[in-house]
Design a protein around this motif. Sequence first.
Motif, mmCIF file in Angstrom:
data_model
loop_
_atom_site.group_PDB
_atom_site.id
_atom_site.type_symbol
_atom_site.label_atom_id
_atom_site.label_comp_id
_atom_site.label_asym_id
_atom_site.label_seq_id
_atom_site.Cartn_x
_atom_site.Cartn_y
_atom_site.Cartn_z
ATOM 1 N N ASP A 17 13.325 -28.076 7.097
ATOM 2 C CA ASP A 17 12.864 -27.948 5.710
ATOM 3 C C ASP A 17 12.477 -29.333 5.196
ATOM 4 O OD1 ASP A 17 13.330 -25.192 5.568
ATOM 5 O OD2 ASP A 17 15.436 -25.515 5.072
ATOM 6 N N PHE A 18 11.260 -29.443 4.665
ATOM 7 C CA PHE A 18 10.774 -30.725 4.154
ATOM 8 C C PHE A 18 10.758 -30.756 2.627
ATOM 9 C CE2 PHE A 18 7.194 -33.581 2.969
ATOM 10 C CZ PHE A 18 7.661 -34.765 3.538
ATOM 11 N N LEU A 19 10.205 -29.706 1.990
ATOM 12 C CA LEU A 19 10.046 -29.737 0.533
ATOM 13 C C LEU A 19 9.860 -28.318 0.003
ATOM 14 C CD1 LEU A 19 9.668 -31.604 -1.990
ATOM 15 C CD2 LEU A 19 7.214 -31.532 -1.517
ATOM 16 N N ASP A 20 10.534 -28.022 -1.104
ATOM 17 C CA ASP A 20 10.378 -26.730 -1.788
ATOM 18 C C ASP A 20 10.085 -27.011 -3.251
ATOM 19 O OD1 ASP A 20 10.532 -24.228 -2.929
ATOM 20 O OD2 ASP A 20 12.313 -23.615 -1.812
ATOM 21 N N PHE A 207 6.505 -43.466 -0.870
ATOM 22 C CA PHE A 207 6.256 -43.576 -2.311
ATOM 23 C C PHE A 207 6.506 -42.269 -3.058
ATOM 24 C CE2 PHE A 207 3.413 -46.889 -0.447
ATOM 25 C CZ PHE A 207 4.090 -47.996 -0.959
ATOM 26 N N SER A 208 7.250 -41.358 -2.461
ATOM 27 C CA SER A 208 7.667 -40.109 -3.125
ATOM 28 C C SER A 208 6.483 -39.331 -3.701
ATOM 29 C CB SER A 208 8.685 -40.417 -4.234
ATOM 30 O OG SER A 208 9.803 -41.116 -3.725
ATOM 31 N N GLN A 209 5.404 -39.250 -2.963
ATOM 32 C CA GLN A 209 4.173 -38.641 -3.460
ATOM 33 C C GLN A 209 4.169 -37.123 -3.257
ATOM 34 O OE1 GLN A 209 1.416 -40.884 -1.104
ATOM 35 N NE2 GLN A 209 1.549 -42.710 -2.373
ATOM 36 N N ALA A 287 15.316 -35.345 4.307
ATOM 37 C CA ALA A 287 15.842 -36.105 3.173
ATOM 38 C C ALA A 287 14.878 -36.184 1.992
ATOM 39 C CB ALA A 287 16.206 -37.521 3.625
ATOM 40 N N PHE A 288 13.697 -35.595 2.112
ATOM 41 C CA PHE A 288 12.665 -35.838 1.107
ATOM 42 C C PHE A 288 12.861 -35.026 -0.169
ATOM 43 C CE2 PHE A 288 8.194 -35.397 -0.502
ATOM 44 C CZ PHE A 288 8.046 -36.726 -0.871
ATOM 45 N N GLN A 289 13.470 -33.849 -0.094
ATOM 46 C CA GLN A 289 13.625 -32.985 -1.266
ATOM 47 C C GLN A 289 14.311 -33.704 -2.420
ATOM 48 O OE1 GLN A 289 12.610 -29.626 -1.528
ATOM 49 N NE2 GLN A 289 13.189 -29.708 -3.683
ATOM 50 N N GLU A 290 15.380 -34.407 -2.134
ATOM 51 C CA GLU A 290 16.131 -35.091 -3.184
ATOM 52 C C GLU A 290 15.285 -36.150 -3.884
ATOM 53 O OE1 GLU A 290 20.244 -37.748 -3.746
ATOM 54 O OE2 GLU A 290 19.806 -36.742 -1.833
ATOM 55 N N VAL A 295 12.183 -37.937 -9.011
ATOM 56 C CA VAL A 295 10.953 -38.276 -9.725
ATOM 57 C C VAL A 295 10.673 -37.243 -10.815
ATOM 58 C CG1 VAL A 295 8.449 -38.511 -9.495
ATOM 59 C CG2 VAL A 295 9.955 -39.506 -7.767
ATOM 60 N N LYS A 296 10.806 -35.975 -10.465
ATOM 61 C CA LYS A 296 10.563 -34.891 -11.426
ATOM 62 C C LYS A 296 11.488 -34.981 -12.626
ATOM 63 C CE LYS A 296 12.530 -31.047 -10.796
ATOM 64 N NZ LYS A 296 13.785 -30.349 -11.174
ATOM 65 N N ASN A 297 12.764 -35.227 -12.389
ATOM 66 C CA ASN A 297 13.739 -35.273 -13.477
ATOM 67 C C ASN A 297 13.508 -36.458 -14.402
ATOM 68 O OD1 ASN A 297 14.975 -32.951 -12.521
ATOM 69 N ND2 ASN A 297 16.515 -34.056 -11.327
ATOM 70 N N ALA A 298 13.112 -37.603 -13.851
ATOM 71 C CA ALA A 298 12.834 -38.767 -14.690
ATOM 72 C C ALA A 298 11.624 -38.513 -15.582
ATOM 73 C CB ALA A 298 12.598 -39.993 -13.808
ATOM 74 N N PHE A 299 10.596 -37.864 -15.042
ATOM 75 C CA PHE A 299 9.403 -37.558 -15.828
ATOM 76 C C PHE A 299 9.731 -36.572 -16.939
ATOM 77 C CE2 PHE A 299 5.439 -34.882 -16.177
ATOM 78 C CZ PHE A 299 4.714 -35.801 -16.916
#
Length: 407
Positions: A17-20, A207-209, A287-290, A295-299
């Motif tokens: 799993d990479f990203l959801d 860069f968490s893109q 490890a990328f999901q976290e 980034v989402k929560n800060a925005f």
Amino acid sequence: MTVTPTCRHCQSPLTLDFLDLGHTPPSNAYLTEDQLSQPEITYPLRLRACPECRLVQTEDFAPVDELFTDDYAYFSSTSQSWLDHAAAYVEMITDRLNLGHDSHVIEVASNDGYLLKNFVAAGIPCLGIEPTRGTAEAAEALGVPVLQEFFGEELARGLPPADLILGNNVYAHVPDINDFTRGLAIALKPEGVVTLEFPHLMRLVEFSQFDTVYHEHFSYLSLLAVSRIMRDAGLRVFDVEELPTHGGSLRVYACRVEASYPEGAAVGAVLAEERRRGMDDDAFYTAFQERAEQVKNAFLAFLVEAWSKNKTVAAYGAAAKGNTLLNFAGVKPDLLNFVCDAAPAKQGKFMPGSHIPILPPETLEMNRPDYLVILPWNIGAEIRVQNMALARAGTKFVTAVPELKIE
């Protein structure tokens, strides 16, 4: 019973799993006002990584014919920096391959003629392949010959062999990457060259893109994966360049396996760097999901705080990456009032999912916001220059990726 999907390249089970990013509509499915009162289709937006060939890819839920329609709204020519990039490429590759009046150039996903018009001006025969009608017609208006089809192995068999086949930001968009790559090999002259540009997965993670993820992007590419895909199709990568475009891209140069081009040192250097960063290890992908959630929560926290202080927030650039960010964060017009975009095809419509209105850039002169969120951060410098009058009047520019920045 849950069935594990398989890799679109090597058919191995996709166990990583990479990203959801939840359920979202297609990122370019902009809405008219009438459509706001109708049901809106959403699909899961999930990525998995192949533990065998390391290709990161979407789980396929959205039908292709709903992603690339005749009213596809992305026109490359709206960005001057991208036009400059294309012109510089044409000058470079013409000299490097000694292209002339007896050469033949094919661009796959030629969009609105933003690049091929330079070959036309130079008198170098070329052909664009572009399946979406609006952009194809815009290219033809510039004198660019266009074949309005999807590219693949079958189409390639009917094309005149090319000295150069190029594709900018299309490789990630093809649902059948094996068929597409075999088509490149078929349509190429024995000593012809393929160049493909695509966002580099290594930089996406660095860069968490995560906002560059959307249904229209079927694959997320490293040189490790691309080298294997091309080799299996009868091609080999003989050179690679790292580019700053789209937050960090690769331009790979490939030829037929038996062609005479020697492999440059850059190929081994990029592969070694990918391995050094762990792209051969499962942990790199899981490890990328976290990081995306941080980034989402800060925005979202920034938008809520601005709202609590009665500050106005608008955005610039109704880009696909903006739709991914806004929908993942659950942003609606109460927190972000409107989005401005220079593309007439988007103006007067609404962002998919968030339903934020898209207005022409002139709106900012009459409704100056306290904050202007730059959604297509990859052309942020260009957007800042265009809106310096706002900055002088007190508007602050905001970007969310790779981390929240207010300036």
